[in-house]
Design a protein around this motif. Structure first.
Motif, mmCIF file in Angstrom:
data_model
loop_
_atom_site.group_PDB
_atom_site.id
_atom_site.type_symbol
_atom_site.label_atom_id
_atom_site.label_comp_id
_atom_site.label_asym_id
_atom_site.label_seq_id
_atom_site.Cartn_x
_atom_site.Cartn_y
_atom_site.Cartn_z
ATOM 1 N N UNK A 24 0.973 -1.187 -0.094
ATOM 2 C CA UNK A 24 -0.002 -0.172 -0.098
ATOM 3 C C UNK A 24 0.886 1.284 -0.059
ATOM 4 N N UNK A 25 2.022 1.094 0.564
ATOM 5 C CA UNK A 25 2.978 2.325 0.780
ATOM 6 C C UNK A 25 4.009 2.588 -0.460
ATOM 7 N N UNK A 26 3.679 1.799 -1.770
ATOM 8 C CA UNK A 26 4.261 1.985 -2.837
ATOM 9 C C UNK A 26 3.281 3.166 -3.466
ATOM 10 N N UNK A 27 2.237 3.335 -3.180
ATOM 11 C CA UNK A 27 1.589 4.716 -3.658
ATOM 12 C C UNK A 27 0.572 4.809 -2.583
ATOM 13 N N UNK A 28 0.964 5.634 -1.472
ATOM 14 C CA UNK A 28 0.524 5.786 -0.187
ATOM 15 C C UNK A 28 -0.888 6.315 -0.261
ATOM 16 N N UNK A 33 -0.017 9.045 3.673
ATOM 17 C CA UNK A 33 0.664 10.434 3.453
ATOM 18 C C UNK A 33 0.558 11.343 4.569
ATOM 19 N N UNK A 34 -0.374 11.564 5.114
ATOM 20 C CA UNK A 34 -0.814 12.489 6.250
ATOM 21 C C UNK A 34 -0.131 11.945 7.523
ATOM 22 N N UNK A 35 -0.006 10.817 7.709
ATOM 23 C CA UNK A 35 0.748 10.247 8.845
ATOM 24 C C UNK A 35 2.335 10.626 8.779
ATOM 25 N N UNK A 36 2.793 10.379 7.538
ATOM 26 C CA UNK A 36 4.341 10.415 7.411
ATOM 27 C C UNK A 36 4.714 11.956 7.465
ATOM 28 N N UNK A 45 12.570 9.721 1.837
ATOM 29 C CA UNK A 45 13.058 8.851 2.751
ATOM 30 C C UNK A 45 11.966 7.977 2.811
ATOM 31 N N UNK A 46 10.793 8.234 2.467
ATOM 32 C CA UNK A 46 9.706 7.242 2.426
ATOM 33 C C UNK A 46 9.900 5.911 2.053
ATOM 34 N N UNK A 47 10.813 5.833 0.809
ATOM 35 C CA UNK A 47 11.046 4.525 0.271
ATOM 36 C C UNK A 47 11.741 3.609 1.231
ATOM 37 N N UNK A 48 12.503 4.189 1.994
ATOM 38 C CA UNK A 48 13.296 3.205 2.887
ATOM 39 C C UNK A 48 12.247 2.415 3.975
ATOM 40 N N UNK A 49 11.122 3.066 4.150
ATOM 41 C CA UNK A 49 9.998 2.222 5.244
ATOM 42 C C UNK A 49 9.501 1.080 4.280
ATOM 43 N N UNK A 50 9.551 1.173 2.874
ATOM 44 C CA UNK A 50 9.020 -0.056 2.488
ATOM 45 C C UNK A 50 10.041 -1.177 2.243
ATOM 46 N N UNK A 51 11.012 -0.648 2.152
ATOM 47 C CA UNK A 51 12.257 -1.750 2.182
ATOM 48 C C UNK A 51 12.454 -2.225 3.708
ATOM 49 N N UNK A 52 12.383 -1.539 4.643
ATOM 50 C CA UNK A 52 12.561 -1.928 5.982
ATOM 51 C C UNK A 52 11.267 -3.124 6.281
ATOM 52 N N UNK A 53 10.073 -2.825 5.748
ATOM 53 C CA UNK A 53 8.927 -3.877 6.021
ATOM 54 C C UNK A 53 9.023 -4.978 5.138
ATOM 55 N N UNK A 54 9.752 -4.800 3.750
ATOM 56 C CA UNK A 54 9.847 -6.029 2.993
ATOM 57 C C UNK A 54 10.990 -6.974 3.702
ATOM 58 N N UNK A 55 12.094 -6.598 4.048
ATOM 59 C CA UNK A 55 13.256 -7.146 4.809
ATOM 60 C C UNK A 55 12.523 -7.838 5.908
ATOM 61 N N UNK A 56 11.717 -7.307 6.792
ATOM 62 C CA UNK A 56 11.017 -7.719 7.938
ATOM 63 C C UNK A 56 10.257 -9.064 7.587
#
Length: 118
Positions: A24-28, A33-36, A45-56
């Motif tokens: 969902x965060x790929x196209x938030x 968006x409001x939260x971030x 920096x938003x992309x790094x959150x997606x990477x972190x979640x995928x690694x998790x």
């Protein structure tokens, strides 16, 4: 030694929720968006959150088979949401996104960690 989770279904559910969140965060949508924006995380920096979640997700699922990996991934998810909670408090962005999404996921990830590995 820490083994694989005692309740693997909880780990799979946590991984599925994180995967859904990452996708969902790929196209938030507006609420993400409001939260971030609310915690003042720079948009580049938003992309790094997606990477972190995928690694998790990968770590949680690998931990179903390989001892120790799942607990490390689960602990990382807990740390991620602790950092998110701190960011919300520091930014004084304490609306429903904080109480429902951020703290809800923190509690869920802690419960999965405790029930599965402690």
């Amino acid at each position: 030694m820490i083994d694989v989770p005692r309740w693997p279904v909880l780990t799979v559910v946590l991984a599925a929720v994180l995967l859904g969140d990452a996708l969902v965060s790929l196209r938030p949508p507006a609420f993400i968006r409001g939260c971030l924006d609310g915690v003042r995380l720079p948009r580049d920096w938003w992309w790094i959150l997606i990477v972190i979640k995928l690694v998790a997700v990968v770590g949680l699922l690998a931990g179903l088979r390989y001892p120790g990996v799942g607990v490390a991934a689960n602990a990382g998810v807990v740390a991620y949401f602790v950092c998110a909670a701190v960011a919300h408090v520091r930014a004084r962005f304490l609306g429903s996104a904080f109480w429902v999404n951020c703290l809800g996921m923190l509690v869920f990830s802690v419960v999965v960690l405790m029930v599965s590995y402690v």
